[in-house]
Motif scaffolding. Structure first.
Motif, PDB file in Angstrom:
ATOM      1  N   VAL A   1      -2.383   5.677   4.787  1.00 57.24           N
ATOM      2  CA  VAL A   1      -3.193   4.984   3.642  1.00 57.24           C
ATOM      3  C   VAL A   1      -4.486   5.323   3.693  1.00 57.24           C
ATOM      4  O   VAL A   1      -5.155   5.577   2.626  1.00 57.24           O
ATOM      5  N   TYR A   2      -5.209   4.967   4.859  1.00 55.78           N
ATOM      6  CA  TYR A   2      -6.513   5.083   4.981  1.00 55.78           C
ATOM      7  C   TYR A   2      -7.008   6.649   4.876  1.00 55.78           C
ATOM      8  O   TYR A   2      -8.033   6.952   4.106  1.00 55.78           O
ATOM      9  N   GLN A   3      -6.071   7.520   5.264  1.00 58.60           N
ATOM     10  CA  GLN A   3      -6.630   8.987   5.143  1.00 58.60           C
ATOM     11  C   GLN A   3      -6.434   9.282   3.672  1.00 58.60           C
ATOM     12  O   GLN A   3      -7.232  10.102   3.107  1.00 58.60           O
ATOM     13  N   THR A   4      -5.541   8.795   2.946  1.00 60.65           N
ATOM     14  CA  THR A   4      -5.621   9.120   1.611  1.00 60.65           C
ATOM     15  C   THR A   4      -6.535   8.642   0.773  1.00 60.65           C
ATOM     16  O   THR A   4      -7.033   9.275  -0.266  1.00 60.65           O
TER      17      THR A   4
ATOM     18  N   ALA B   1       1.560   4.553  11.540  1.00 50.78           N
ATOM     19  CA  ALA B   1       1.540   5.866  10.810  1.00 50.78           C
ATOM     20  C   ALA B   1       1.158   5.658   9.472  1.00 50.78           C
ATOM     21  O   ALA B   1       0.451   6.494   8.808  1.00 50.78           O
ATOM     22  N   HIS B   2       2.110   4.744   8.690  1.00 47.36           N
ATOM     23  CA  HIS B   2       1.807   4.329   7.361  1.00 47.36           C
ATOM     24  C   HIS B   2       0.326   4.080   7.181  1.00 47.36           C
ATOM     25  O   HIS B   2      -0.344   4.479   6.003  1.00 47.36           O
ATOM     26  N   LEU B   3      -0.229   3.042   8.011  1.00 47.13           N
ATOM     27  CA  LEU B   3      -1.372   2.531   7.633  1.00 47.13           C
ATOM     28  C   LEU B   3      -2.439   3.497   8.005  1.00 47.13           C
ATOM     29  O   LEU B   3      -3.484   3.567   7.264  1.00 47.13           O
ATOM     30  N   ASP B   4      -2.216   4.454   8.829  1.00 42.77           N
ATOM     31  CA  ASP B   4      -3.141   5.823   9.010  1.00 42.77           C
ATOM     32  C   ASP B   4      -3.175   6.667   7.696  1.00 42.77           C
ATOM     33  O   ASP B   4      -4.097   7.265   7.506  1.00 42.77           O
TER      34      ASP B   4
ATOM     35  N   SER C   1      -9.240  -0.087  10.812  1.00 44.26           N
ATOM     36  CA  SER C   1      -8.827   0.258   9.461  1.00 44.26           C
ATOM     37  C   SER C   1      -7.556  -0.621   9.363  1.00 44.26           C
ATOM     38  O   SER C   1      -7.198  -1.267   8.169  1.00 44.26           O
ATOM     39  N   ARG C   2      -6.654  -0.539  10.524  1.00 47.15           N
ATOM     40  CA  ARG C   2      -5.356  -1.149  10.585  1.00 47.15           C
ATOM     41  C   ARG C   2      -5.539  -2.595  10.486  1.00 47.15           C
ATOM     42  O   ARG C   2      -4.760  -3.341   9.575  1.00 47.15           O
TER      43      ARG C   2
ATOM     44  N   PHE D   1       0.846  -1.325  -0.068  1.00 43.36           N
ATOM     45  CA  PHE D   1       0.000   0.077  -0.102  1.00 43.36           C
ATOM     46  C   PHE D   1       1.242   1.243   0.054  1.00 43.36           C
ATOM     47  O   PHE D   1       1.290   1.865   1.034  1.00 43.36           O
ATOM     48  N   SER D   2       1.141   1.829  -1.312  1.00 46.54           N
ATOM     49  CA  SER D   2       1.869   3.005  -1.302  1.00 46.54           C
ATOM     50  C   SER D   2       0.774   4.158  -1.891  1.00 46.54           C
ATOM     51  O   SER D   2       0.116   3.988  -2.750  1.00 46.54           O
ATOM     52  N   VAL D   3       1.369   5.235  -1.604  1.00 49.52           N
ATOM     53  CA  VAL D   3       0.767   6.560  -2.061  1.00 49.52           C
ATOM     54  C   VAL D   3       1.533   7.030  -3.413  1.00 49.52           C
ATOM     55  O   VAL D   3       2.470   7.101  -3.400  1.00 49.52           O
TER      56      VAL D   3
END
Length: 453
Positions: A204-207, A199-202, A305-306, A9-11
Motif C-alpha cells: 500500500v505504501y509503496q503504491t 506485506a500488504h501494508l508495505d 508507516s504500518r 486499503f486496496s490497490v
C-alpha cells in the motif's frame, strides 16, 4: 465478514472506488459464476447518473473480460475517458449491451444488474470498492447495519479485540494497555497472519509513493472533456526551485502536502494506479499526510508507516460500520471527511498520541467536514475533488497536531461525530450525493448577474 485493513486499503485504478472498482469486481464475479456469450448490463441510480464520468461503463466491460482492479493494466483498451458504445463485442467474442437508468433502486443508490440468458444478478457498490449481491446486502442490513451503510465487521470471535465504536476501542486499549495500532495489529494477525498483513501494508505504501511519482512527472490534460490541466508537475518544479526558501518558511511543508495530494488525485482522475484510501475520490489525503511524515518528521520508518495505516484503518472501520464511506450514500463527508479523519488518526499515532488523542484527532478532522456534499462537475472526479483532497490533507495534519497538544478529552466524541455524519447523509438531498445534479456540478460556468452600485 470481518472488515480488515486489507479491505480498507486496496490497490486499484481510478477514477472511483464505488463507480469504477466496485462495478469491475461485480462484473468479474458475475461472469465467473455465470459464464455467458452475451450480457445485458443495467446501471442504476448514481452509477447511471455519473457512470460515464466515473468510467463505470468501462469498468464493467473490463470486469467481464476477467480483469481485476489490482492488476488490470491502466492503459488497457478501452482506455480511460474513451467513448464506450452502448453495445458491442469484447475480445474473446462476448457481446454486451449497457443501459443507464438514473432512478435508484430502493435498497441502495449504487446498483448494477447483469442479465445473461435466464441468469440475473443485482450487485450494490457500497463504497470503497466493496460490493454485495442483493441477497448479501439484505442479509447484512437485517443483521443490524446501524448507519447509512450495512454491518461489515463480522462476529466478535473473529478477532481478539472486537470493536465497532471508538468508545469500545478506547476501553480495550486501556484494559489491555495497547496503542490503537498494536490492537489493530493483533486483530489483523488473527484474521490473516502478520506476515501477510505486513506485506500488504508495505505494498500500500509503496503504491502510494509510486502514484505520487507518476503524478508529479506526468503532464497533460485530464480525460473527460473539462480540459483540466495536470498541475502537479508544474507545482513540483516550482517547489524544487524554491526548496531553500521553503526550508525557512513556516508553512513550507504545506506546499509539499498540497503537491502530493494533487499528484495522487490527478493520477486517479486519469484512471491510473492508486490505493483506495478508503475511496478513490479521497485517495490523495492519506498518501499526502504520509509523505509529510516521511519528509518532515524524524525517523519515519517502514514500521512507522504500518502503524500509521493500522491506526487509520481503525477509524475507517468505525465510520464504515456506523455511517458510510460512499459519496452516493452520504455525500463527500463520507469520502473526504472519512479520509481526513483516518489520516489525522494515523499521524496522531506516530506522533506519540494516546488512544484518546488519536480518536480526538479523527473527530476534529471529521467534524469539520460534516455536511460536505458530493457534486462532481460533469460526473468527473476532478472538480472539486482534486483540490478538496489537498485542503483536507492539510486539515488532517492540523487536526492531529491540535489533538496531540490536548488531553484527548473533548466535548464531541468520535462516535458522536460519526452518528451525526450518518444522520446528515440520510437527510441530504440526493442531488448532492454523487449524481452531478446539484451544487458546483450545475452552477459552474453560469453567468453572474452584476448589480450596479
Amino acid at each position: 465478514m470481518t472488515i480488515s485493513v486489507v479491505d480498507l486499503f486496496s490497490v486499484g485504478i481510478g477514477p472511483s472506488s464505488s463507480h469504477t472498482v466496485g462495478p469491475m469486481r461485480a462484473a468479474q464475479r458475475f461472469i465467473t459464476e455465470h459464464p455467458a456469450t452475451h450480457v445485458d448490463i443495467e446501471l442504476r441510480g448514481s452509477l447511471a447518473a455519473t457512470g460515464k464520468g466515473h468510467s463505470t461503463d468501462r469498468a464493467v466491460l473490463l470486469g467481464l473480460q476477467g480483469f481485476a482492479p489490482a492488476t488490470v493494466p491502466a492503459d488497457v483498451e478501452p482506455t480511460a475517458g474513451s467513448d464506450i458504445p452502448a453495445s458491442g463485442t469484447l475480445p474473446g467474442g462476448l457481446t454486451y449491451s449497457i443501459t443507464f437508468d438514473t432512478e435508484p433502486l430502493p435498497a441502495h443508490p449504487n446498483a448494477v444488474i447483469f442479465r445473461a440468458g435466464d441468469q440475473e444478478e443485482c450487485y450494490y457498490s457500497v463504497g470503497g470498492g466493496f460490493i454485495l449481491s442483493a441477497p448479501e446486502y439484505e442479509e447484512q442490513h437485517n443483521q443490524g447495519g446501524v448507519g447509512a451503510g450495512v454491518s461489515t465487521t463480522g462476529r466478535p470471535d473473529d478477532v481478539p479485540y472486537y470493536f465497532t465504536s471508538s468508545a469500545r476501542l478506547l476501553m480495550l486499549c486501556h484494559k489491555y494497555d495497547l496503542s490503537i495500532s498494536d490492537l489493530m495489529k493483533a486483530n489483523e494477525t488473527a484474521l490473516h497472519g502478520w506476515e501477510s498483513v505486513e506485506a500488504h501494508l508495505d505494498l500500500v505504501y509503496q503504491t502510494m509513493r509510486e502514484c505520487v511519482t507518476a503524478g508529479i512527472s506526468t503532464e497533460g490534460i485530464l480525460p473527460g472533456g473539462l480540459n483540466v490541466e495536470r498541475r502537479a508537475p508544474g507545482l513540483y518544479k516550482q517547489l524544487v526551485r524554491k526548496r531553500e526558501q521553503l526550508a525557512t518558511d513556516a508553512f513550507g511543508a504545506m506546499e509539499w502536502v498540497n503537491l502530493y495530494a494533487l499528484a495522487v488525485n490527478e493520477e486517479n482522475a486519469a484512471g491510473g494506479r492508486i490505493v483506495t484510501a478508503p475511496t478513490n475520490g479521497a485517495a490523495g489525503i492519506i498518501p499526502a499526510v504520509m509523505h509529510y511524515a516521511r519528509d518532515f518528521l524524524p525517523q519515519f520508518t517502514k514500521a512507522e508507516s504500518r502503524r500509521f495505516l493500522l491506526a487509520a484503518a481503525a477509524v475507517g472501520l468505525i465510520i464504515k460500520e456506523n455511517a458510510s464511506i460512499s459519496g452516493a450514500e452520504v455525500g463527500c463527508q463520507g469520502e473526504v471527511g472519512s479520509a481526513a479523519a483516518m489520516a489525522a488518526a494515523g499521524l496522531s499515532e506516530i506522533l506519540g498520541g494516546t488512544p484518546e488523542q488519536v480518536a480526538n484527532a479523527a473527530e476534529i478532522a471529521l467534524e469539520h467536514n460534516l455536511g460536505l456534499t458530493c457534486d462532481p462537475v460533469g460526473g468527473l472526479v476532478q472538480i472539486p475533488c482534486i483540490e478538496r483532497n489537498a485542503i483536507a490533507a492539510v486539515q488532517a495534519i492540523n487536526a492531529a497536531r491540535l489533538a496531540n497538544l490536548g488531553t484527548g478529552i473533548h466535548h464531541v466524541s468520535l462516535d458522536d461525530c460519526v452518528r451525526t455524519m450518518a444522520d446528515t447523509g440520510r437527510d441530504m438531498m440526493s442531488k448532492y450525493k454523487e449524481t452531478s445534479m446539484g451544487g458546483l456540478a450545475v452552477h459552474i460556468g453560469l453567468p453572474v448577474n452584476h448589480t450596479e452600485c
